[in-house]
Design a protein around this motif. Sequence first.
Motif, PDB file in Angstrom:
ATOM      1  N   GLU A   1      -8.347  -8.231  -0.990  1.00  0.00           N
ATOM      2  CA  GLU A   1      -7.382  -7.408  -0.267  1.00  0.00           C
ATOM      3  C   GLU A   1      -6.077  -8.139   0.037  1.00  0.00           C
ATOM      4  N   LEU A   2      -6.147  -9.456   0.242  1.00  0.00           N
ATOM      5  CA  LEU A   2      -4.951 -10.200   0.646  1.00  0.00           C
ATOM      6  C   LEU A   2      -4.318 -10.978  -0.493  1.00  0.00           C
TER       7      LEU A   2
ATOM      8  N   HIS B   1       0.697   3.450   6.466  1.00  0.00           N
ATOM      9  CA  HIS B   1       0.349   2.064   6.750  1.00  0.00           C
ATOM     10  C   HIS B   1      -0.404   1.934   8.072  1.00  0.00           C
ATOM     11  N   PHE B   2      -0.941   3.029   8.585  1.00  0.00           N
ATOM     12  CA  PHE B   2      -1.640   2.984   9.881  1.00  0.00           C
ATOM     13  C   PHE B   2      -2.817   2.019   9.814  1.00  0.00           C
ATOM     14  N   GLU B   3      -3.678   2.189   8.812  1.00  0.00           N
ATOM     15  CA  GLU B   3      -4.840   1.315   8.691  1.00  0.00           C
ATOM     16  C   GLU B   3      -4.417  -0.111   8.391  1.00  0.00           C
ATOM     17  N   GLY B   4      -3.383  -0.265   7.564  1.00  0.00           N
ATOM     18  CA  GLY B   4      -2.909  -1.596   7.229  1.00  0.00           C
ATOM     19  C   GLY B   4      -2.422  -2.356   8.453  1.00  0.00           C
ATOM     20  N   PHE B   5      -1.599  -1.695   9.289  1.00  0.00           N
ATOM     21  CA  PHE B   5      -1.131  -2.337  10.516  1.00  0.00           C
ATOM     22  C   PHE B   5      -2.291  -2.590  11.469  1.00  0.00           C
TER      23      PHE B   5
ATOM     24  N   ILE C   1       0.845  -1.188   0.000  1.00  0.00           N
ATOM     25  CA  ILE C   1       0.000   0.000   0.000  1.00  0.00           C
ATOM     26  C   ILE C   1       0.881   1.238   0.000  1.00  0.00           C
ATOM     27  N   GLN C   2       0.601   2.159  -0.893  1.00  0.00           N
ATOM     28  CA  GLN C   2       1.359   3.408  -0.944  1.00  0.00           C
ATOM     29  C   GLN C   2       0.863   4.373   0.137  1.00  0.00           C
ATOM     30  N   GLY C   3       1.798   5.122   0.693  1.00  0.00           N
ATOM     31  CA  GLY C   3       1.439   6.104   1.705  1.00  0.00           C
ATOM     32  C   GLY C   3       1.441   5.508   3.100  1.00  0.00           C
TER      33      GLY C   3
ATOM     34  N   GLY D   1      -4.338  -4.924  -0.834  1.00  0.00           N
ATOM     35  CA  GLY D   1      -3.886  -4.467   0.479  1.00  0.00           C
ATOM     36  C   GLY D   1      -5.034  -4.322   1.460  1.00  0.00           C
ATOM     37  N   PHE D   2      -4.702  -4.467   2.745  1.00  0.00           N
ATOM     38  CA  PHE D   2      -5.705  -4.342   3.803  1.00  0.00           C
ATOM     39  C   PHE D   2      -6.427  -2.994   3.722  1.00  0.00           C
TER      40      PHE D   2
END
Length: 440
Positions: free
Chosen positions: A322-323, A89-93, A85-87, A283-284
Motif C-alpha cells: 500500500e505504501l 481520500h476519506f479512508e486514505g486520510f 488514490i482516485q476519488g 495507496g492506503f
Amino acid sequence: MLKKLGIENTLQLAITICVVTLVLITPLGGSGGAPPVFFIYRTALLALTILCAIACRNAEQRISRVFTGLAGVSLALMLVSMFRIQGSHFEGFYLWYKHAFFICALISLAWYSRYQSARWRGFILFTVIAGNVVHLIPDLVMNHRPVASFSAMNPNYFGTFLLIGFASSLAVAVFGTDATWKAAAGAAAALLFFGITQTWSRGATLAAIAVVLVSAIRAGNRIPRRVWILAGVLGLVIIVITSPYLVTKLFDRGQNDPYNYARKEIWINSLPIIAQHPFLGVGFGQYVNASKLYAFPVEGQVARYLKRAQMAHSEYLQHVSELGIPAAFLMLSLLLYTVYLAWKRAKTAWPEYRCFQEAAIATAVGLGVHGLVDNCWTIPVTASGIVVIALADILPLEQRVQSRSWPRLQQVFAGLLLGGLFVHSILIPATGLYYNEINF
C-alpha cells in the motif's frame, strides 16, 4: 495518593490520564472504529503528543534531528502515496492520520518517560497488564471458546492484544526487583499465555513462544535452564490438553479446511502488486481492491475461486503493497532501530528500570513475529504496544544547543494550526463515522 503512583505535578497527571485513557478506551470500540472511541483515542493521542513535548521543552537532550527528519520523510511518502488514490481520500486520510498520530505519540512519550521514575513507569505497565487480564477473565469464566472478548469477529486480534500483557508480565517476572511483584507478574504471564492459546490463534501462540525464547536467552543466569525447560514442557502440555482445535489447525493440511494454509498463496500473490507499484504502492486501504486481480484457486473445490484475499495476512507485505517500498522500508527500519537501542541499552540500565527495557523488547518481538503471518496491528494492539515500548529508553538523542521560547505570533499560529488539525483529523472523521453508523 498520586505521589505513590509516581505522579509529581499537574502536567504529569494530565499525561497519565491520556496514557491510561488510550490503553483502556481503545478496546471498547472493538477494533477502535466506534465513533465515540475514535474521537476519544485520537484526541488522547494528540493531547499526549503535545503535553509530552511541553514537558520536555527544557530537557538537556533532544531527539536526534536525523531520526525525526527520517520519520517525517516516511510520513510524507505515505501522504504522496495516499494522494495517488482516485476519488475520495476519506479512508486514505483516516489511515494516514492513524499512522502519524501513533508515531508522534510513540516518539513524544518515549522522550518524556526517559526522565520519569520507575514508580510511574511501573504504574503505566501495570495498567496495560491489568487491562489484558480484565478483558480475558470474563470469557474464561463464561467458558467462551474461542476466547475473543472485544474482538468477536476475529479472535486472532485478541490473541495479539494478549501478547502485549504476556510479554510485559514475563519481563517483570524475570527482570523485576521486587519479589512480590515478580510473583504476581509470573501468575499474570501464565494466565495470559493460557488465554492466548484459547483464542486458537496459531500466529499469536507461536509469537508467544518466540517471546519466551527471547526472554530465556536474555535472562542469562537469572533463572536456571531447567526452570525454562519445565515451563516449556508445561506450556506444550497445556496447549495439547486445553486447545485440541488449535493443534488440529496447526497440522491440518487441507483435510478439514482447504483454506487453512492458503496464506502462502496470498503472500505470493502480494508480490505482483508490489512489483507493479514498487515506489508509491497502491495507496492506503487499497490492497482489498488490488487483490481482486490475484484471486487464488483452491484445488478440489467446485468453486475454485470462492474466496479472495482482502488483506495480505502479513503487516509487512500489507504496508509495502500500500505504501511502496521506500516509505514502508523507512518506517519499519526506524521502528527496528528503536528496538535495537532498547536491546543495546538494556544491560546498562539501572536494575529498577531493566524490566521496562525488556518489556519493550519482548513486546516488539511478539508483535513483530505475529505481524509476519497476519494483519494484527489493530488500534487496541497498537495503542497498548506503543505505550509499553515507549516506557523504555529507545530514542537516539543529541545535546540541546540552546532552549528558546516561541514568540507570541508563533504561538498563535501554532494554536490555529493545531485547531485545524483537530478538525480535519478528528472532528470531521468522527462525524462521518457517526452518520455512517446511524444510517447503516
